[in-house]
Design a protein around this motif. Structure first.
Motif, short mmCIF file in Angstrom:
data_model
loop_
_atom_site.label_atom_id
_atom_site.label_comp_id
_atom_site.label_asym_id
_atom_site.label_seq_id
_atom_site.Cartn_x
_atom_site.Cartn_y
_atom_site.Cartn_z
N ALA A 186 0.89 -1.16 -0.07
CA ALA A 186 -0.21 0.06 -0.15
C ALA A 186 0.96 1.39 -0.29
N GLU A 187 0.37 2.27 -0.55
CA GLU A 187 1.00 3.55 -0.79
C GLU A 187 1.24 4.33 0.68
N TRP A 188 -0.02 4.20 1.27
CA TRP A 188 -0.17 5.04 2.48
C TRP A 188 -0.77 4.37 3.58
N THR A 189 -0.54 4.73 4.90
CA THR A 189 -1.20 4.30 6.11
C THR A 189 -1.95 5.46 6.55
N VAL A 190 -3.33 5.45 6.57
CA VAL A 190 -4.28 6.56 6.76
C VAL A 190 -4.67 6.51 8.20
N THR A 191 -4.76 7.73 8.79
CA THR A 191 -5.19 7.78 10.20
C THR A 191 -6.25 8.63 10.12
N ALA A 192 -7.16 8.57 11.18
CA ALA A 192 -8.41 9.73 11.42
C ALA A 192 -8.27 10.62 12.21
N HIS A 193 -6.88 11.19 12.55
CA HIS A 193 -6.52 12.51 13.23
C HIS A 193 -7.19 13.64 12.51
N HIS A 194 -8.20 14.37 13.24
CA HIS A 194 -9.14 15.48 12.74
C HIS A 194 -8.44 16.82 13.23
N GLY A 195 -9.17 17.79 13.06
CA GLY A 195 -8.80 19.06 13.37
C GLY A 195 -8.71 19.52 14.96
N ASP A 196 -9.51 18.81 15.57
CA ASP A 196 -9.36 18.93 17.22
C ASP A 196 -8.28 18.26 17.68
N ASP A 197 -7.95 17.06 17.05
CA ASP A 197 -6.59 16.51 17.38
C ASP A 197 -5.31 17.34 17.12
N LEU A 198 -5.47 17.91 16.10
CA LEU A 198 -4.32 18.95 15.48
C LEU A 198 -4.42 20.26 16.46
N ALA A 199 -5.50 20.60 17.09
CA ALA A 199 -5.50 21.85 17.82
C ALA A 199 -4.88 21.25 19.44
N GLU A 200 -5.25 20.13 19.79
CA GLU A 200 -4.63 19.70 20.96
C GLU A 200 -3.23 19.52 20.71
N ASP A 201 -2.85 18.78 19.74
CA ASP A 201 -1.40 18.61 19.58
C ASP A 201 -0.51 20.22 19.63
N ILE A 202 -0.97 20.96 18.88
CA ILE A 202 -0.33 22.47 18.84
C ILE A 202 -0.21 22.82 20.30
N LEU A 203 -1.23 22.60 21.22
CA LEU A 203 -1.37 23.17 22.55
C LEU A 203 -0.35 22.63 23.36
N LEU A 204 -0.48 21.27 23.15
CA LEU A 204 0.50 20.41 24.18
C LEU A 204 1.92 20.64 23.71
N ARG A 205 2.42 20.88 22.44
CA ARG A 205 3.45 21.18 22.01
C ARG A 205 3.79 22.57 22.66
N LEU A 206 3.07 23.52 22.41
CA LEU A 206 3.49 24.86 23.04
C LEU A 206 3.73 24.64 24.40
N VAL A 207 3.04 23.86 25.40
CA VAL A 207 3.27 23.90 26.77
C VAL A 207 4.58 23.25 27.01
N ARG A 208 4.74 22.22 26.27
CA ARG A 208 6.13 21.51 26.29
C ARG A 208 7.52 22.33 25.85
N GLY A 209 7.13 23.64 25.27
CA GLY A 209 8.23 24.40 24.77
C GLY A 209 8.91 24.12 23.43
N THR A 210 7.95 23.33 22.75
CA THR A 210 8.49 23.04 21.29
C THR A 210 8.67 24.28 20.39
N GLY A 211 9.67 24.38 19.60
CA GLY A 211 10.04 25.58 18.70
C GLY A 211 9.41 25.01 17.31
#
Length: 227
Positions: free
Chosen positions: A128-153
């Motif tokens: 198969a060309e790709w593995t697809v996951t069902a991550h959505h916009g709310d997951d992306l928002a959570e991920d950005i905020l978690l990375r912000l709190v962890r000090g990700t640049g």
């Protein structure tokens, strides 16, 4: 379920998935072979049925991959549900059981590594060309905020990628919200399995999901889209 079984508005939304992949992520889904990470939860259940609707018009080849984590009493039921659902849709379903214990240190990290290793194994086996996951916009928002709190640049602060060429991962519904996916299932009477561990605030991501993100969304109702 076929694309023509959907109402016009849902059919348009469904057809927005390959458009998003092509115009935003630069990936043409036509004729693709895809392995879907299918937990039987709400998000992956919606994506499974959406991709099933797109099988004929896009000439997709679909394989579901279900991981039995062995950490919750509901795992057996979820696996049975996943296999039965895929059989009804005519989609092969590969399953595995992880070799971890709830008492292992770093159990979440270990589970994630084993999970993605299995998904890659299935992808290679089916060519198969790709593995697809069902991550959505709310997951992306959570991920950005978690990375912000962890000090990700930057650029890591931008959150999870819509397409990861190195790992052959594709996230085709990043422009959907969780409510979009759940509404799709409810409107079409499609059942899913509820992961009750998502209700616990023991995990950091759940605390962000239940407490911090709703507070920020009160200040900006369009926060998910903005992020």
């Amino acid at each position: 379920m076929r694309l023509q079984d959907l109402t016009r508005s849902w059919a348009r939304r469904c057809l927005g998935i390959p458009r998003f992949c092509l115009e935003t992520l630069g990936i043409d889904l036509h004729g693709a072979r895809l392995v879907l990470a299918y937990s039987a939860g709400v998000d992956s259940s919606a994506l499974l049925h959406l991709l099933s609707c797109l099988r004929a018009p896009l000439e997709l080849t679909l394989v579901a991959a279900h991981i039995h984590h062995g950490l919750r009493p509901d795992s057996d039921h979820e696996q049975i549900h996943a296999v039965k659902t895929c059989a009804a849709l005519g989609i092969p379903c590969e399953t595995t059981r992880l070799n971890i214990s709830a008492h292992d240190p770093g159990v979440e990290a270990k589970a994630r590594l084993q999970r993605y290793a299995f998904l890659e194994e299935v992808r290679l086996r089916y060519d198969a060309e790709w593995t697809v996951t069902a991550h959505h916009g709310d997951d992306l928002a959570e991920d950005i905020l978690l990375r912000l709190v962890r000090g990700t640049g930057w650029p890591g602060l931008g959150g999870m990628q819509g397409v990861d060429h190195a790992r052959r991962l594709l996230r085709p519904v990043l422009d959907w919200t969780k409510n979009d996916l759940q509404t799709f299932l409810a409107v079409h009477g499609i059942p899913w399995c509820e992961d009750r561990s998502n209700l616990s605030d023991r995990h950091t991501r759940n605390r962000f999901r239940h407490t911090i993100l709703p507070l920020l969304q009160r200040e900006n109702p369009n926060l998910t889209q903005a992020l």
